[in-house]
Design an enzyme around this catalytic site. Sequence first.
Site, PDB file in Angstrom:
ATOM      1  N   SER A   1       0.846  -1.190   0.000  1.00  0.00           N
ATOM      2  CA  SER A   1       0.000   0.000   0.000  1.00  0.00           C
ATOM      3  C   SER A   1       0.889   1.250   0.000  1.00  0.00           C
ATOM      4  O   SER A   1       1.679   1.445  -0.920  1.00  0.00           O
ATOM      5  CB  SER A   1      -0.952  -0.036   1.195  1.00  0.00           C
ATOM      6  OG  SER A   1      -1.996   0.896   1.043  1.00  0.00           O
TER       7      SER A   1
ATOM      8  N   ASP B   1      -9.747  -3.690  -5.406  1.00  0.00           N
ATOM      9  CA  ASP B   1      -9.158  -2.912  -4.320  1.00  0.00           C
ATOM     10  C   ASP B   1      -9.800  -1.529  -4.230  1.00  0.00           C
ATOM     11  O   ASP B   1      -9.868  -0.800  -5.217  1.00  0.00           O
ATOM     12  CB  ASP B   1      -7.651  -2.766  -4.566  1.00  0.00           C
ATOM     13  CG  ASP B   1      -6.891  -2.355  -3.320  1.00  0.00           C
ATOM     14  OD1 ASP B   1      -7.418  -1.537  -2.551  1.00  0.00           O
ATOM     15  OD2 ASP B   1      -5.777  -2.861  -3.120  1.00  0.00           O
TER      16      ASP B   1
ATOM     17  N   HIS C   1      -8.087  -4.935  -1.297  1.00  0.00           N
ATOM     18  CA  HIS C   1      -6.886  -4.452  -0.617  1.00  0.00           C
ATOM     19  C   HIS C   1      -6.334  -5.452   0.394  1.00  0.00           C
ATOM     20  O   HIS C   1      -5.132  -5.554   0.577  1.00  0.00           O
ATOM     21  CB  HIS C   1      -7.211  -3.124   0.078  1.00  0.00           C
ATOM     22  CG  HIS C   1      -6.010  -2.294   0.380  1.00  0.00           C
ATOM     23  ND1 HIS C   1      -5.206  -1.759  -0.607  1.00  0.00           N
ATOM     24  CD2 HIS C   1      -5.471  -1.890   1.549  1.00  0.00           C
ATOM     25  CE1 HIS C   1      -4.240  -1.057  -0.058  1.00  0.00           C
ATOM     26  NE2 HIS C   1      -4.355  -1.123   1.245  1.00  0.00           N
TER      27      HIS C   1
END
Length: 686
Positions: A538, A623, A658
Site C-alpha cells: 500500500s 481494491d 486491498h
Amino acid sequence: MKTYIEAPKAKKKKKELEIHGDTRVDNYYWLNERENQDVIAYLNSENNYTKEVLKHTETFQKNLFEEMKSRIKEDDTSVPYKLNGYWYITKFEKGKDYPIYVRKKETLQAEEELLFDCNEMAKPHSYFKLGGIAISPDNTLAAFSTDVVSRRQYSIQIKDLRTGEILKDKINNTTGSITWANDNETLFFTKKNDVTLRSYKIFKHKLGKDVNEIQEVYHEIDDTFNTFIYKSKSKKYLVISSSSTLSTEYRILNADNPDGEFRLFQERQRDLEYSIAHYNGCFYIISNAHKATNFKLSKAPESATSIENWEDVIPHRKEVLLEDIEIFKDYLVVNERENGLNKLRILAWNGEEDYYLPFNSETYTSYIGNNPDFNSHILRYGFNSLTTPSSIIDYNLKTKESEVKKEQEVLGGKFKKENYTSERIWATARDGVKVPISLVYKKGIALDGTNPLLQYAYGSYGSTIDPSFSTIRLSLLDRGFIYAIAHIRGGEYLGRDWYENGKLFFKKNTFHDFIDCSKFLIEQKYTSKQHLYAYGGSAGGLLMGAVINLNPELYRGILAAVPFVDVVTTMLDDSIPLTTGEYDEWGNPNDMEYYNYMKSYSPYDNVEKKNYPNMLVTTGLHDSQVQYWEPAKWVAKLRELKTDTNTLLLHTDMDSGHGGASGRFESLKEIALEYAFLLDLEGIYV
C-alpha cells in the site's frame, strides 16, 4: 530464475495530463477502465506470465503453503469475553476457512448458542467478509454486516436471536459498523459515497419501518473528512465522529433518546485532534491542544465540553506519546510509547496507585485488549515479541496477579523460541537522525554478509509497525533469512514528530531512512547487495517504488503489495476513493508547490531507462484503497523502460481487494507465492 515465455506488453495509448503549465504523458492511463475487456485480458496475460515464470516453484509453493498452514491450530477458539450477561466466543474448526461466532449465557458451562457460521454464509461467494456484529441491549437481536465483493462496502442485516430468522431489513453500501440506541429498536450506521467510498452520512433505522425510509442524522459535507458513529463504553452516549488527517470533531446524544438532536462537543479546528471517553459525569479527552504534540489527557464536565473547559489530567510530555486509554470503574489504564516501546500505565482513580506493567525486551508489542465491561477489575491485554508467540493476559488490577488466558500455539513440533534471537539496532540517516531497526533471525547464523535479509517498512499516516511474532515468517527464518523492520519516519514509532517529519514536504525522509537503513545493514554485514530484499504494501508499496528509483542497485529483489505508485494522477482525481482525505498526508497537487514535490518522487512518474531489481508486484481487481491500475500501469512502464534482464512479475487477484483473499488459508497461498519468489532468487527450494 529463467523466463520461458515472452513478457506481456501493454498497448501504448498516449494520454496528455496537463496542470500548472506542465504536461505529463501517460501511455497506460487506459488501464483504469475496469470493464474494458482489453484491460481484463492484459491482467490475465500478466497472471499467466507470472504462473509460467514461477512454474518450476509450484511444488515448492504448495509445500510452503502446507508448511505455513501446519503451524496454525485449525480448531482454535478465542478467549471468551463477557458483555451484558453473555460470554462471546469466536471459533475455527478444522478444515474450514471462516470463523464461527457463538455465545453462552452467564457461565461458560451454559449451552452454546450459534450466532453466525461464516463458513455457511461464504458458500455462494468467491469473497466473503463479516464486518461488524452489534448485539441489541436486550440481547435479542444481532445486527451484522457483510462484504461479498472486497470493496469494503458492507450490507447490514438483522438476525432475531430468539428465532434464528433474518429480518427483511437490508441496508447497502455502509462502512459495516453498527450502533444500537438503548431502546433496542433504533440502529445507527454510516453510508458511503457511491463513487469515492468516503464515509460521509450517518443514518438511523427503526425496526419495522421500511429501509427506504431511513433517516439521515448527519451529513459530513467537507470532502476531506470521514464520519462514523459509536456508543461510549459507559453506554450513556451515542457519539458521532468526524475526522481528517489533522482534525477531529465530535457530537454527542444521550443513547436513551435516539430521536433527539446531537450536540457539538468541540468544533473542529485546523490541527486540533482529539478523542473522547465518558466516565462518572465527565468526558476524558486525549488531544494535542495547546501544542501538546505527543498528546495529553484532559477532562471536562458533561455539561460543558468545549475546549476552554478542558482540565489537564496527564500533561503533555515531550518524550512520551500518549496513544490510548481504557477506563474502568476504579482504574484508568494508559497506553504510552517512549523511545519506541509500548508501555501500559495503571492509575487508580482514588490517586493511590500509579505504576507500569513490566516488560523486559526491546523487540516486543503490547496492547490493550478487549475490555467491554466497565465494572471489571480485570485488564485484558496482549503481548508478543519477534521471538515470542502472542499471549492474551488477564491482569487483576486489585490483586496485581496475572493469568495467561491463552498463548498462541505453534504446531508442527519444530518451533522453540530459544532458537531465535532478536535485537534493536540504530542506523544513522544522512541528516544525522538515528533510525531504529528491529531484527529477528535464527540463533547461531554468522553475520558475515552472506545472509539473505528481508527489510520491511511502511512509513506513512503515523502508522507504527511494532515488532510482532509471526508463525508464517518462520518459513523464511528457518531457511536462513534475517527479517528486519525499519522504523522509518512517517510512522509514529518515536513520537508524533517522527510522523510529522515523514509527510508532506518531508516525505523524502521516509525513502532516505529506508535506504540508509539498507546501507547500514550491509555495512554491519547482516547482509549484502546480492542478498538484500525489500517488502512494502500500500503506502509501503509507494516506498518500494521510490526506493528502487533512487537506489535500485542495493536490492536483489522487491515485493510490492497493492502499491500506491501513481501519486500525482491519483491525488489529482477526487473521484477516486480516499483521495480528498489524503491531502494532509501527501499534499494537494492542485497547489503547484505540492505538485512539483510529489512529481519529484512519484514512482510511476520517475521510472527511467536503467536497471531495476527482480520484482513481484501484487494487487486486487476490486481494491478500494489502491486501485488495481496503479500497479498495472507501473509494471507496464517498467517493462517498457528497464534495461536489465531481471524478472518483473504482476499478479492480480481477480476476486479480491486491498486485504487479499478472504479465507484464513487462501491468503497463505499468496504469501507462499511471495516467499517462493524470494527463495528462488536465493536458490533455496527446500
